[in-house]
Write an enzyme that holds these catalytic residues in place. Structure first.
Site, mmCIF file in Angstrom:
data_model
loop_
_atom_site.group_PDB
_atom_site.id
_atom_site.type_symbol
_atom_site.label_atom_id
_atom_site.label_comp_id
_atom_site.label_asym_id
_atom_site.label_seq_id
_atom_site.Cartn_x
_atom_site.Cartn_y
_atom_site.Cartn_z
ATOM 1 N N GLN A 40 0.830 -1.430 0.245
ATOM 2 C CA GLN A 40 0.039 0.076 -0.489
ATOM 3 C C GLN A 40 0.890 1.299 0.081
ATOM 4 O O GLN A 40 1.902 1.262 0.661
ATOM 5 C CB GLN A 40 -0.862 -0.111 1.283
ATOM 6 N N THR A 58 2.364 -3.366 7.097
ATOM 7 C CA THR A 58 2.288 -3.902 7.861
ATOM 8 C C THR A 58 1.347 -4.842 6.108
ATOM 9 O O THR A 58 0.800 -5.989 6.510
ATOM 10 C CB THR A 58 1.958 -4.510 8.750
ATOM 11 N N HIS A 59 0.335 -4.213 5.421
ATOM 12 C CA HIS A 59 -0.760 -4.209 4.943
ATOM 13 C C HIS A 59 -0.310 -5.348 3.798
ATOM 14 O O HIS A 59 -0.104 -3.962 2.445
ATOM 15 C CB HIS A 59 -1.544 -3.029 4.358
ATOM 16 N N LEU A 60 0.716 -6.350 3.069
ATOM 17 C CA LEU A 60 0.953 -6.715 2.218
ATOM 18 C C LEU A 60 0.503 -7.701 1.832
ATOM 19 O O LEU A 60 -0.716 -7.857 2.436
ATOM 20 C CB LEU A 60 2.455 -7.609 2.545
#
Lengths: 233, 591
Positions: free
Chosen positions: B345, B517-519
């Site tokens: 993101q 941490t939005h992979l």
């Protein structure tokens, strides 16, 4: 008992007391407060750093975070003590860093790629800065004027100095990070003495209950900080 | 002898816990394997030890221990990827609860057009609008199909929010861009912090459409669908990076596992690092998994009829590559699917200073609470003259700023990072400023992907996953456009100073500072087995008794936080496993 990340020294003193009958029998917690006060009155004896290294830290951390009109500096907050205690925890050994080789250097944005854990960075870094200070000014770091010390720190931060195996900038960032941790971590780790760091920021510490303060239209929060052990400022 | 169970679930986070609950309800015996330690709220989450910033967010108590396994990262294919040695840019969870224990609690649904972004862009702007090298794809599932599962998840999570439209009727002052709902949020919206309320007023005055962030932070006492209880959030500020001592933030540990642990069909094995899914000789059927007990270093094989991969996004991809499930993606020949469409993101945090008489009390907060606008998210605005795909919500999400984090982040950008002037700016910033984020989409590209590293290995001797990722022009321009919209809002807020932060042209991805941490992606869902690793039911196209649940399924990184979508996809997949697959195991979609 060896201090560890989960059992820092000061808290183990407190926990020991909490386990005794007298603590619970006594009204209030006078014993505990007395024990903490007695411990705080003793000058801290570093266990990891030698006297010269400790003196370096006392001086350098104070320049990074000086006493001024905002509040106490690193020396009064016990940052060097915090650092020495941290060097006796798994953090100093790079507990959760990936430390398998090969160690290849690359662009800075791909992150830390040295084979050194925090303990190594301090040993080598301090020796490197002392060497540089003698070379540039003919004296050890602690003996220099504040202006000269700032010049050295500026050079380290700017990346123009190599400290043996360690880029000066890497050591600078490690020292800055740990100094600020020591100024603002819960006092159970040896820094933030008297909750001085938190008072400066207006951070209430372990209060952790703001049901009535979700929105007070921009008023300043009125209650001072409390630590995990119950110490107040 | 190899022990046999009906289903094995890899990973004890949200995806795994939801699947375990659903499969035990269906009568299956389930073993859940978690690489990290056991974690329960009354132990690790107890006050006051759990709110220790140094031990928590700084020394990273709840996060993946990189000394055991990590990945390597490079920006471009011609570089040597180097190990991610220190946690910084992103923070995968480890231990029971996974990232679902340390998350903030922002609990979105999805913008319906994000599920069919390729189709929506082509319909509105034509196929030529899609830049060369961008792998824009549809999910293969619609919002209407997922709606019952979003609803189900919200009632499990105890989600607080204000709806806009329920069953076609406008019911409240919610997000005007949000789609119709079958039911209201189970709990009323979280209160606005002072910072959020200032943003709400300014955004409204600027003509935008502010709404309360949907939060899986309980705005009052709640008992969920499973009988698990949550206490009211008191805005203590220890959400992101911590385990909530008040049982107010939804987590697998609070909202699902307490009932699962009492089910005799369920068992949870912590410290069990799964090395591979074992396949039969045809490579089209999984027979079980082999895991390592990380305490004893003993390998164990378990057999099962059904395997659910519910580990963190890139661990799912790594396990597929290690196990030979599906064909590894090759960006040169543009073939294979496992590792394809790795996405992230775009997030940039700007800062606004209010007058010195105004205190923002940034330590007050809740991870999921805040006020956002969607006016520049998804397809809610005209991309035609702008020439980029994607968008960002903009929000004030005051989650509780702690002093070490504030101190480490203060200064820089031409201002001192130490010394007395630094202290001045730190104190002023902590007391009187607030943050505004542009938390946006990230598109997929042919040369951005995951594969196995040729050099570095984990503590168990397996090759590390290799990430090839950098910021691309489309996403940088999207971020710059949305950040430019923050300025008038900040002025309306009465800013005395502002620092608007955006990505810069040509700026490479930097692994050293926290972003999100939005992979996502890497094993994406879709309708075509040539361009997706799993079908619309999150079932492997190649090994039909393996389902892969997580943000790995997202073909693009969306502007919203991923957990709500992951939970809905888990319930969606579970529904079809229960309704169809278990009656007649095999591919749910013909390849």
């Amino acid at each position: 008992m060896e201090p560890t990340l989960n059992n820092p020294l000061r808290r183990s003193v407190m926990k020991g007391l909490l386990g005794t009958t007298s603590f619970w029998v006594a009204s209030g917690n006078a014993h505990w407060a007395e024990a903490l006060a007695a411990e705080a009155a003793q000058p801290y004896q570093p266990a990891f750093f030698n006297a010269a290294e400790y003196q370096f830290l006392e001086s350098a951390c104070e320049r990074l975070f000086p006493a001024d009109h905002n509040g106490p500096g690193a020396r009064a907050l016990g940052v060097a003590e915090f650092l020495d205690r941290q060097m006796q925890t798994p953090y100093a050994l790079g507990e959760n860093w990936y430390m398998s080789g090969p160690f290849e250097q690359g662009p800075a944005n791909l992150g830390y790629q040295l084979p050194f854990v925090p303990k190594d960075l301090y040993r080598k870094g301090i020796a490197g800065v002392e060497h540089y200070a003698r070379q540039q000014y003919g004296k050890g770091f602690a003996a220099l004027s504040a202006l000269q010390q700032d010049e050295i720190l500026t050079a380290l931060e700017g990346g123009s100095v190599q400290l043996g195996d360690i880029p000066g900038r890497v050591f600078f960032e490690q020292l800055r990070t740990n100094t600020l941790e020591g100024a603002f971590a819960d006092p159970l780790y040896g820094g933030n003495r008297g909750l001085g760091g938190w008072v400066m920021l207006g951070f209430p510490g372990a209060r952790a209950d703001f049901m009535d303060w979700v929105n007070q239209e921009g008023a300043s929060y009125p209650i001072g900080p409390v630590s995990i052990s119950g110490e107040t400022a | 002898m190899v022990k046999h169970v009906d289903a094995i679930i890899v990973g004890a986070g949200w995806a795994g816990s939801i699947m375990a609950k659903e499969l035990t309800e269906a009568g299956l015996s389930v073993v859940m394997l978690e690489r990290g330690a056991e974690r329960t709220t009354p132990v690790e989450g107890a006050y006051p030890e759990s709110i220790d910033e140094l031990r928590g967010a700084i020394r990273k108590r709840l996060f993946q221990n990189l000394s055991q396994s990590t990945l390597t990262i490079r920006n471009t294919m011609d570089q040597t990827a180097l190990p991610y040695r220190q946690l910084a840019a992103f923070l995968p969870g480890e231990g029971v609860g996974g990232a679902g224990l340390h998350w903030s609690g922002v609990h979105f649904r999805v913008a319906p057009e994000d599920l069919r972004l390729r189709s929506a862009i082509i319909e509105r702007y034509g196929e030529k609008f899609i830049p060369e090298g961008m792998n824009l794809q549809d999910y293969g599932v619609s919002y209407d199909e997922l709606e019952p599962f979003f609803d189900k998840a919200e009632k499990v999570f105890g989600t607080a929010g204000e709806a806009y439209k329920v069953q076609g009727k406008i019911v409240g002052d919610g997000n005007v861009f949000s789609p119709d709902r079958s039911d209201n949020f189970p709990l009323p919206a979280m209160k606005d912090t002072f910072s959020a309320s200032v943003f709400r007023d300014a955004a409204k005055n600027a003509g935008y459409h502010p709404y309360s962030l949907p939060a899986a932070n309980a705005s009052r006492q709640y008992t969920n669908t499973y009988g698990c209880q949550m206490g009211p959030c008191n805005f203590c500020g220890y959400c992101s990076g911590y385990d909530c001592y008040l049982y107010s933030k939804a987590s697998p540990n609070v909202n699902i596992l307490p009932v699962l642990r009492q089910d005799p069909r369920f068992s949870l094995i912590p410290n069990a690092h799964v090395l591979r899914v074992d396949l039969d000789s045809t490579k089209t059927k999984a027979t079980g998994v082999t895991y390592l007990d990380t305490k004893t270093r003993k390998e164990t094989s378990l057999s099962a009829d059904l395997i659910i991969l519910g580990a963190f996004q890139f661990h799912n991809v790594h396990l597929m590559l290690m196990s030979g499930i599906g064909k590894p993606y090759d960006p040169v020949s543009n073939t294979g699917t496992v590792g394809r469409n790795f996405v992230y993101q775009t997030i940039t945090s700007s800062r606004v200073w209010l007058p010195p008489s105004t205190y923002t009390n940034q330590f007050v907060g809740a991870g999921g609470a805040g006020v956002a606008i969607d006016d520049f998210n998804s397809m809610n605005f005209d991309h035609g003259p702008l020439g980029f795909v994607g968008g960002s919500p903009v929000w004030v999400n005051q989650a509780g700023v702690k002093p070490i984090a504030a101190a480490l982040g203060a200064g820089g950008g031409g201002t001192p990072r130490w010394g007395s002037a630094y202290k001045d700016s730190l104190v002023n910033t902590y007391k009187h400023s607030l943050g505004i984020d542009a938390h946006g989409s990230n598109m997929a590209y042919r040369d951005v992907y995951l594969d196995l590293d040729p050099t570095w290995k984990d503590a168990y001797g397996q090759p590390l996953l290799r990430m090839t990722f950098t910021w691309k022009d489309n996403d940088i321009r999207m971020n710059q456009y949305v950040v430019s919209k923050i300025e008038p809002i900040a002025r309306a807020m009465g800013a005395t100073k502002m620092n608007l932060v955006h990505l810069n042209a040509g700026q490479p991805f930097d692994t050293r500072t926290y972003q999100t941490t939005h992979l996502g992606g890497g094993a994406i869902m879709g309708e075509n087995p040539q361009t997706s690793a799993i079908n619309r039911y999150l079932q492997s196209w190649d090994v039909s008794n393996v389902f892969v649940i997580g943000s790995n399924a997202f073909p693009q990184g969306m502007g919203y936080n991923p957990t709500g979508m992951v939970a809905a996809l888990a319930y969606w997949a579970a529904h079809h496993i229960r309704a169809t697959y278990l009656k007649s195991p095999g591919p749910l979609v013909k390849a």
